[in-house]
Design a protein around this motif. Structure first.
Motif, mmCIF file in Angstrom:
data_model
loop_
_atom_site.group_PDB
_atom_site.id
_atom_site.type_symbol
_atom_site.label_atom_id
_atom_site.label_comp_id
_atom_site.label_asym_id
_atom_site.label_seq_id
_atom_site.Cartn_x
_atom_site.Cartn_y
_atom_site.Cartn_z
ATOM 1 N N MET A 1 15.136 -23.467 -39.122
ATOM 2 C CA MET A 1 16.297 -23.164 -39.941
ATOM 3 C C MET A 1 17.527 -23.735 -39.248
ATOM 4 S SD MET A 1 17.437 -19.511 -41.482
ATOM 5 C CE MET A 1 16.863 -18.512 -40.119
ATOM 6 N N ALA A 2 18.413 -24.280 -40.022
ATOM 7 C CA ALA A 2 19.670 -24.752 -39.453
ATOM 8 C C ALA A 2 20.724 -23.696 -39.708
ATOM 9 C CB ALA A 2 20.091 -26.062 -40.094
ATOM 10 N N ARG A 3 21.556 -23.486 -38.714
ATOM 11 C CA ARG A 3 22.623 -22.506 -38.884
ATOM 12 C C ARG A 3 23.609 -23.019 -39.913
ATOM 13 N NH1 ARG A 3 22.016 -18.319 -35.304
ATOM 14 N NH2 ARG A 3 23.232 -17.400 -36.929
ATOM 15 N N MET A 323 16.558 -24.662 -44.656
ATOM 16 C CA MET A 323 15.332 -23.956 -44.288
ATOM 17 C C MET A 323 14.139 -24.859 -44.552
ATOM 18 S SD MET A 323 13.985 -21.310 -43.005
ATOM 19 C CE MET A 323 12.236 -21.381 -42.661
ATOM 20 N N GLU A 324 13.328 -24.987 -43.501
ATOM 21 C CA GLU A 324 12.260 -25.986 -43.462
ATOM 22 C C GLU A 324 10.940 -25.510 -44.066
ATOM 23 O OE1 GLU A 324 13.587 -24.270 -40.964
ATOM 24 O OE2 GLU A 324 12.072 -23.599 -39.544
ATOM 25 N N ASN A 325 10.924 -24.922 -45.248
ATOM 26 C CA ASN A 325 9.654 -24.506 -45.853
ATOM 27 C C ASN A 325 8.723 -25.718 -45.915
ATOM 28 O OD1 ASN A 325 11.005 -21.933 -46.706
ATOM 29 N ND2 ASN A 325 12.209 -23.447 -47.805
ATOM 30 N N ALA A 352 17.669 -34.496 -40.773
ATOM 31 C CA ALA A 352 16.755 -34.767 -39.649
ATOM 32 C C ALA A 352 16.254 -33.468 -39.020
ATOM 33 C CB ALA A 352 17.462 -35.633 -38.608
ATOM 34 N N HIS A 353 17.155 -32.485 -38.876
ATOM 35 C CA HIS A 353 16.768 -31.206 -38.271
ATOM 36 C C HIS A 353 15.641 -30.552 -39.082
ATOM 37 C CE1 HIS A 353 17.719 -27.328 -36.132
ATOM 38 N NE2 HIS A 353 17.122 -26.850 -37.211
ATOM 39 N N GLU A 354 15.852 -30.438 -40.399
ATOM 40 C CA GLU A 354 14.845 -29.757 -41.218
ATOM 41 C C GLU A 354 13.557 -30.572 -41.302
ATOM 42 O OE1 GLU A 354 15.539 -26.818 -41.694
ATOM 43 O OE2 GLU A 354 17.704 -26.902 -41.470
ATOM 44 N N ALA A 356 12.358 -32.574 -38.986
ATOM 45 C CA ALA A 356 11.650 -32.429 -37.703
ATOM 46 C C ALA A 356 10.830 -31.137 -37.683
ATOM 47 C CB ALA A 356 12.647 -32.449 -36.546
ATOM 48 N N HIS A 357 11.366 -30.108 -38.332
ATOM 49 C CA HIS A 357 10.635 -28.839 -38.420
ATOM 50 C C HIS A 357 9.292 -28.992 -39.142
ATOM 51 C CE1 HIS A 357 13.124 -25.738 -36.737
ATOM 52 N NE2 HIS A 357 14.138 -25.921 -37.549
ATOM 53 N N GLN A 358 9.168 -29.984 -40.003
ATOM 54 C CA GLN A 358 7.904 -30.129 -40.745
ATOM 55 C C GLN A 358 6.747 -30.310 -39.755
ATOM 56 O OE1 GLN A 358 7.663 -29.728 -44.172
ATOM 57 N NE2 GLN A 358 9.849 -29.221 -44.105
ATOM 58 N N ASN A 375 10.358 -24.076 -32.168
ATOM 59 C CA ASN A 375 10.779 -24.548 -33.496
ATOM 60 C C ASN A 375 12.152 -25.215 -33.394
ATOM 61 O OD1 ASN A 375 8.569 -22.942 -34.149
ATOM 62 N ND2 ASN A 375 9.602 -21.808 -35.759
ATOM 63 N N GLU A 376 13.140 -24.424 -32.959
ATOM 64 C CA GLU A 376 14.535 -24.852 -33.090
ATOM 65 C C GLU A 376 14.974 -25.862 -32.040
ATOM 66 O OE1 GLU A 376 15.857 -24.347 -35.718
ATOM 67 O OE2 GLU A 376 14.870 -22.574 -36.551
ATOM 68 N N GLY A 377 14.449 -25.722 -30.827
ATOM 69 C CA GLY A 377 14.813 -26.696 -29.791
ATOM 70 C C GLY A 377 14.322 -28.090 -30.161
ATOM 71 N N PHE A 378 13.087 -28.156 -30.667
ATOM 72 C CA PHE A 378 12.535 -29.444 -31.095
ATOM 73 C C PHE A 378 13.349 -30.027 -32.255
ATOM 74 C CE2 PHE A 378 8.735 -28.416 -28.632
ATOM 75 C CZ PHE A 378 8.229 -29.657 -28.285
ATOM 76 N N ALA A 379 13.637 -29.185 -33.260
ATOM 77 C CA ALA A 379 14.375 -29.703 -34.435
ATOM 78 C C ALA A 379 15.739 -30.230 -34.007
ATOM 79 C CB ALA A 379 14.524 -28.599 -35.476
ATOM 80 N N THR A 380 16.388 -29.519 -33.097
ATOM 81 C CA THR A 380 17.707 -29.953 -32.624
ATOM 82 C C THR A 380 17.599 -31.274 -31.855
ATOM 83 O OG1 THR A 380 18.326 -27.624 -32.436
ATOM 84 C CG2 THR A 380 19.744 -29.215 -31.320
ATOM 85 N N ALA A 434 17.869 -20.929 -28.265
ATOM 86 C CA ALA A 434 16.771 -21.586 -28.993
ATOM 87 C C ALA A 434 17.168 -22.990 -29.440
ATOM 88 C CB ALA A 434 16.379 -20.748 -30.206
ATOM 89 N N TYR A 435 18.411 -23.183 -29.866
ATOM 90 C CA TYR A 435 18.820 -24.473 -30.452
ATOM 91 C C TYR A 435 19.264 -25.475 -29.371
ATOM 92 C CZ TYR A 435 18.675 -22.370 -35.188
ATOM 93 O OH TYR A 435 18.290 -21.764 -36.361
ATOM 94 N N PRO A 436 20.532 -25.447 -28.921
ATOM 95 C CA PRO A 436 20.958 -26.517 -28.002
ATOM 96 C C PRO A 436 20.299 -26.450 -26.629
ATOM 97 C CG PRO A 436 22.732 -24.927 -28.332
ATOM 98 C CD PRO A 436 21.653 -24.574 -29.302
HETATM 99 ZN ZN LIG Z 1 16.043 -25.103 -37.532
#
Ligand SMILES: [Zn+2]
Length: 908
Positions: A1-3, A323-325, A352-354, A356-358, A375-380, A434-436
């Motif tokens: 999920m992106a903030r 949100m990366e459903n 790109a963030h969402e 990458a979550h796929q 999840n979030e560190g990778f997407a970021t 989790a993110y940056p």
């Molecule tokens: Zn995310």
């Protein structure tokens, strides 16, 4: 999920609202209804109660819940009712018991009305006993326990008016009729608000969505479209989607409504971008990078896109950024933008963030929320990697620098580790760790292993755990196998302990030995929560002939000294030139070296550090140099930082340099220059800002200039703000800038104009702009003694059903501080703290209480004092009466014999 997407200077209130559902464990068991099946199939209820955990208790440690069954498949057959904002559904769950015969099955389900429950196995009915429907669960008893390995399908017929998880956007709520839609949001624990399931990421299964809608509507869901037919009886179209690859409950998604489509393709993967019809004209600006991002990720990750198709769909008033459903990403409609905003608005990083979550989050999913960084560190990080691929490595480094400076290093007082189990609610985990910081962990690992080995490890990690769940240790093991290097210490210090190193570095040249003497100390407070860090430290020595000599040493203690033999005295000593250590670095270099560092074309972070050091000098020469950097540096990030530095210097010379540099080709730098100019208070700056607000073609920059005019009481500034308020722009971006200016200006005349504008054309304002206007009215009128007009103005908007607007109206009533708004606030507060509106209303009531005049407290204290004095007086009177009585008794009594009489008490 992106903030949420928003600018720091303009945070619309609704975007700050909680993103995820509260964790059921933290809520405790609520009132229960026990439903029993009778012979005729009707369900009866009785109440039961259980205690919730007391406030103030330490947060429980959070772990994934038990799985009694292996969930195989969930089929949801649903009909949304757009008029009643409700949904009727039959959810069929197929499972096999794990390890033990199953006599009861508990499913997460919040506020669902259950109409019937039945079960079958291989076409034959399976007996169902008591069905217990609690506030947050459904428990089904099986009188004949189901043996492990036997597949059973449970059918639950239910309905709900969900307060979370499923959200309607309809005309009666204030949304355009042509945009009517409904959308779902599962992460973290919201799926259970509209269908029963094991709602935790340690369970994966295939899913199927059948949704019945009016024929003109579109239905989107996970996986692939397998059928569409219209029922003659109901006139509704049934659209069937099948996700035939296992995924977790929080990734199950439904979006249904009026949607416009753009199509694309990458290899044989169909791509589509869907928007509400009213915004379709600008949709292409947000879709343009999608095929390129997918191509890059397949190449970089080395694993093909794991799902049947990739849809992105904007939804109105989303509670997050995206949100990366699986195969269906939902995006805030705020991401839509016009080309006129140039580089200031882009959907690239969100896209790109969402996406990458796929792979990271969807193909492999964190087993519990303590490992959310997987999840979030990778997407970021992969969004940064894509920026690097598309725009150059400077963008990657600048992204990491901004993350470190703005989001990680300021949290020096917070020693919570990234992998943390002591949270009360999963939403606490969705933060800077989790993110940056998670992204930085990957950046350091990639550097430690080298890009090729790192890529190989990630490919193995995904292949091994595809369609499964993962913990940080799963990732560590693959990294170790691939590289042959134990990474226990790395994971221990960065993942299981908190914070980052603070480094104090000193350098001295020893001419007789031709030695560069360097000391490096770790100065962070070391404790049970924060370790001394071990990391490779690289020093780059640039020699007078321009050659660079790199020396890497191992740092693992509190203090180290190193001597490096060099052929000549270096003209520059640079620590961590590749920017691969997450640390607060204190390394003071002489000005001559800073000037050399400013010239290093391959080192944008070095140039930024030099810019900051020069700004600290504040000399005329330094200011001139900063001006040149602002006009000439090849990288926009360095130019942005030069503008910020000149703002910080604050001298007339620095202002001259800024004015001379307004003509910036990159809008991001131009806006930063306007912002820096706005940091000065000078009549000539005001005129310049008035001109920008009037003439710049970019609405975002016009808005920035308007905000800068807030502090000028001059009629020209006020006129410019009013012009901005009345202007028309995409999503009213310029008017939003004017509203921000009004909020900062504290000018009653502007407040009146704002309310007039909202009354006249508030309907044309997007919910978030309208929300900002209401908040502003509440804040500004808080100081007024006459509050009636503003109170009525705000109360009218509490009837608005759009979450940002209603929340803003309630919050603004709290700011206004008029006790006559209390009954309305109390009404909404009854929705409870778990409800977004209820929470805002409760906070507003608290504000109202705090704003009450101090008199009642003083009166209370005076009353206490008075009653204390009265009590003492009573006591004295009683004592006095007692003495008088005894004295009289003594006087009346006959005198005792002198020899045996005790001494008479002395009178007080
Ligand atoms: Zn995310």
């Amino acid at each position: 999920m992106a903030r949420s997407i928003h600018r720091s200077s303009y945070p619309p209130l609704a975007l700050l609202l909680p993103i995820a559902a509260a964790c059921a464990g933290a809520l405790g068991a609520a009132e229960e209804e026990i439903l029993c099946r009778c012979h005729h199939g009707a369900l009866h209820a009785r109440a039961d109660h259980a205690a919730a955990p007391a406030k103030g208790e330490p947060a429980p440690r959070q772990y994934a819940p038990d799985r009694a069954v292996d969930m195989l498949h969930i089929k949801i057959d649903c009909t949304p009712d757009f008029a009643r904002h409700s949904v009727r559904a039959t959810t069929s769950l197929s499972f096999t018991p794990i390890a033990r015969p199953l006599s009861t099955l508990r499913l997460d389900a919040v506020d669902l009305t259950v109409h019937s429950v039945s079960a079958e196995a291989a076409g034959a009915a399976v007996p169902v006993g008591d069905v217990v429907v609690a506030r947050d669960s459904i428990t089904v008893a099986f009188p004949e326990p189901i043996p492990p390995g036997r597949e059973v399908t449970l059918h639950v017929d239910h309905s709900a008016e969900p307060r979370r998880g499923l959200y309607f956007r309809t005309p009666d709520m204030g949304y355009p009729a042509g945009d009517t839609h409904v959308w779902t949001q599962g992460e973290s624990h919201e799926a259970r608000h509209w269908f029963p399931c094991h709602d935790y990421p340690n369970e994966k299964c295939t899913t199927e969505m059948i949704c019945h809608v009016p024929p003109a509507m579109t239905v989107l869901s996970n996986g692939r479209l397998v059928g569409e037919e219209t029922d003659a009886a109901t006139g509704l179209k049934a659209v069937r989607w099948l996700q035939d690859k296992p995924h977790v409950s929080y990734l199950v998604c439904l979006v249904a409504g009026h949607l416009a489509k753009l199509e694309g393709k990458h290899r044989d993967v169909p791509l589509a971008f869907w928007t509400q019809p009213s915004t379709a004209a600008v949709a292409a600006n947000s879709f343009r990078d999608t095929p390129g991002i997918m191509a890059f990720f397949e190449e970089e990750i080395g694993v093909p896109f794991p799902w049947a198709k990739y849809d992105q769909v904007t939804i109105q008033d989303f509670v997050a950024g995206g949100m990366e459903n699986t195969s269906l990403t939902t995006l805030t409609d705020q991401t839509l933008h016009e080309k006129a905003t140039e580089t200031l608005r882009s959907s690239r990083s969100l896209d790109a963030h969402e996406m990458a979550h796929q792979w990271f989050g969807d193909l492999v999913t964190c087993k519990d929320w303590s490992h959310l960084w997987l999840n979030e560190g990778f997407a970021t990080y992969y969004s940064h990697l894509h920026a690097s691929h598309l725009l150059g490595k400077d963008e990657l480094l600048y992204g990491l620098w901004l993350d470190a400076e703005n989001k990680i290093l300021p949290n020096a007082d917070d020693s919570r580790p990234i992998v943390f189990k002591g949270y009360r609610d999963p939403r606490e985990q969705f933060d800077w760790r989790a993110y940056p910081k998670g992204s930085w962990i990957l950046h350091m690992l990639r550097h430690t292993l080298g890009a090729d080995l790192y890529r190989q490890a990630v490919r193995t990690y995904l292949a091994r755990h595809a369609y499964g769940t993962v913990t940080s240790d799963d990732f560590r093991q693959v990294l170790e196998e691939t590289s042959g290097r134990p990474l226990d210490r790395f994971f221990d210090q960065w993942l299981y302990h908190g914070r980052h190193p603070d480094l104090k570095i000193d350098y001295r040249w020893q001419p007789e030995e031709k030695l560069a003497h360097v000391t490096i100390r770790q100065t962070q407070p070391v404790s049970a929560d924060v370790l001394l860090f071990a990391f490779p430290a690289t020093f780059r020595f640039v020699l007078p002939d321009g050659t660079a000599v790199d020396r890497t040493v191992a740092v693992d203690g509190a203090a180290h000294e190193f001597d490096f033999a060099l052929p000549a005295q270096p003209v520059l000593v640079r620590f961590d030139p590749e920017f691969t250590v997450l640390a607060r670095v204190d390394f003071d270099l002489p000005e001559a070296m800073q000037l050399v560092q400013l010239e290093r074309a391959d080192d944008p972070i070095g140039r930024i550090r030099a810019v900051k050091a020069l700004a600290g000098r504040k000399t005329r020469g330094a200011v001139e140099r900063l001006g040149r950097v602002l006009r000439e540096d090849p990288f926009r990030g360095v130019r942005e930082q030069a503008a910020a530095a000149l703002q910080g210097v604050g001298s007339d010379e620095a202002l001259d340099e800024l004015e001379r540099s307004l003509d910036q080709p990159d809008a991001r730098v131009r806006r930063r220059v306007v912002e820096a100019l706005a940091g000065y208070y000078r009549p000539r700056v005001m005129e310049r800002l008035v001109a920008v607000a009037r003439d710049d073609a970019n609405p975002a920059i016009r808005a920035e200039a308007l905000e800068g005019l807030a502090k000028y009481g001059d009629p020209r500034a006020r006129d410019a703000i009013l012009d901005g308020l009345r202007s028309e722009s995409f999503r009213q971006e310029v008017a939003a800038g004017a509203i921000a200016a009004i909020a900062a200006a504290h000018d009653d005349a502007l407040l009146e104009a704002l309310m007039r504008t909202v009354k006249a054309r508030g309907d044309a304002f997007p919910p978030r702009v309208l929300a900002r206007a209401l908040e502003t009215a509440g804040q500004l009128a808080g100081a007024r003694s006459e509050k009636d007009t503003v109170r009525e103005f705000l109360l009218a908007h509490t009837a608005d059903q759009r979450l940002p607007v209603r929340s803003a109206a309630l919050a603004a009533l709290g700011e206004l501080g008029d006790p006559r708004a209390r009954p309305v606030l109390e009404g909404f507060a009854q929705l409870g703290a778990d409800d977004r509106v209820g929470k805002v209303a409760t906070e507003a009531l608290e504000k109202l209480r705090q704003r009450q005049p101090a008199v009642p407290q003083e009166v209370k204290e005076l009353r206490g004092e008075l009653s204390r004095v009265a009590g003492e007086q009573r006591k004295l009177r009683d004592e006095l009466e007692g003495i008088e009585r005894r004295a009289k008794e003594r006087a009346a009594a006959p005198a005792p014999p002198a020899a045996s009489s005790p001494p008479a008490p002395a009178a007080p």
